[in-house]
Design a protein around this motif. Structure first.
Motif, PDB file in Angstrom:
ATOM      1  N   CYS A   1      -5.189  -1.071  -9.353  1.00 53.86           N
ATOM      2  CA  CYS A   1      -5.412   0.155  -8.578  1.00 53.86           C
ATOM      3  C   CYS A   1      -4.466   1.266  -9.037  1.00 53.86           C
ATOM      4  O   CYS A   1      -4.865   2.432  -9.113  1.00 53.86           O
ATOM      5  CB  CYS A   1      -5.314  -0.091  -7.077  1.00 53.86           C
TER       6      CYS A   1
ATOM      7  N   ASP B   1       0.423   5.036   0.293  1.00 54.54           N
ATOM      8  CA  ASP B   1      -0.509   6.102   0.646  1.00 54.54           C
ATOM      9  C   ASP B   1       0.239   7.202   1.391  1.00 54.54           C
ATOM     10  O   ASP B   1       1.472   7.227   1.405  1.00 54.54           O
ATOM     11  CB  ASP B   1      -1.682   5.558   1.459  1.00 54.54           C
TER      12      ASP B   1
ATOM     13  N   CYS C   1      -3.081   2.474  -3.831  1.00 56.08           N
ATOM     14  CA  CYS C   1      -2.288   3.693  -3.966  1.00 56.08           C
ATOM     15  C   CYS C   1      -3.242   4.879  -4.064  1.00 56.08           C
ATOM     16  O   CYS C   1      -4.370   4.741  -4.534  1.00 56.08           O
ATOM     17  CB  CYS C   1      -1.328   3.645  -5.143  1.00 56.08           C
ATOM     18  N   ASP C   2      -2.772   6.014  -3.603  1.00 56.06           N
ATOM     19  CA  ASP C   2      -3.584   7.224  -3.660  1.00 56.06           C
ATOM     20  C   ASP C   2      -2.779   8.340  -4.311  1.00 56.06           C
ATOM     21  O   ASP C   2      -1.690   8.108  -4.840  1.00 56.06           O
ATOM     22  CB  ASP C   2      -4.107   7.604  -2.268  1.00 56.06           C
ATOM     23  N   CYS C   3      -3.305   9.561  -4.249  1.00 57.70           N
ATOM     24  CA  CYS C   3      -2.654  10.671  -4.943  1.00 57.70           C
ATOM     25  C   CYS C   3      -1.286  11.009  -4.349  1.00 57.70           C
ATOM     26  O   CYS C   3      -0.438  11.564  -5.050  1.00 57.70           O
ATOM     27  CB  CYS C   3      -3.562  11.886  -4.984  1.00 57.70           C
TER      28      CYS C   3
ATOM     29  N   VAL D   1      -5.726   4.946 -10.562  1.00 58.04           N
ATOM     30  CA  VAL D   1      -5.374   6.256 -10.012  1.00 58.04           C
ATOM     31  C   VAL D   1      -4.596   7.088 -11.030  1.00 58.04           C
ATOM     32  O   VAL D   1      -4.776   8.304 -11.107  1.00 58.04           O
ATOM     33  CB  VAL D   1      -4.648   6.146  -8.651  1.00 58.04           C
TER      34      VAL D   1
ATOM     35  N   GLU E   1       0.825  -1.198   0.000  1.00 57.73           N
ATOM     36  CA  GLU E   1       0.000   0.000   0.000  1.00 57.73           C
ATOM     37  C   GLU E   1       0.863   1.253   0.000  1.00 57.73           C
ATOM     38  O   GLU E   1       1.660   1.466   0.903  1.00 57.73           O
ATOM     39  CB  GLU E   1      -0.902   0.006   1.237  1.00 57.73           C
TER      40      GLU E   1
END
Length: 113
Positions: A95, A33, A65-67, A99, A31
């Motif tokens: 994922c 993040d 994952c995120d921004c 994103v 992950e």
């Protein structure tokens, strides 16, 4: 030279890197993040400053994952460009693909700069 960073204290992100001829391959698993992205940033910074001609980032094993992950990747890409190192994401998990699509960063990160 192989470098392996174990999972952080939270056990959520694993980053490893390996020099192969004129490139460094960075493999990211788990992950990425807000809380784990600094570990990714450190590994990418090291890969770029190793002065291999190219840094390839394998995101095929990311489960989330995120921004903040995208920000780290774009920052590393820019640093690589400034130092004459080619930088690209060469594999994407679903994922990561999503994103990068949502942020429209995919074309920047998937083409070697």
């Amino acid at each position: 030279m192989d470098r392996d960073q174990q999972y952080g204290p939270d056990g959520r992100l694993h980053v490893s890197s390996a020099m192969e001829a004129d490139r460094t391959l960075v493999v990211v698993e788990g992950e990425a993040d807000f809380t784990t992205s600094p570990r990714l940033a450190e590994a990418l910074e090291e890969a770029v400053t190793n002065r291999a001609g190219r840094v390839d980032v394998d995101l095929g094993r990311l489960s989330f994952c995120d921004c903040s992950c995208v920000h780290v990747l774009l920052t590393a890409r820019e640093h690589a460009r400034e130092t004459g190192v080619r930088f690209a994401c060469v594999a994407l998990s679903p994922c990561a693909e999503r994103v990068l699509e949502l942020t429209q960063a995919g074309p920047l990160l998937q083409a070697a700069a």
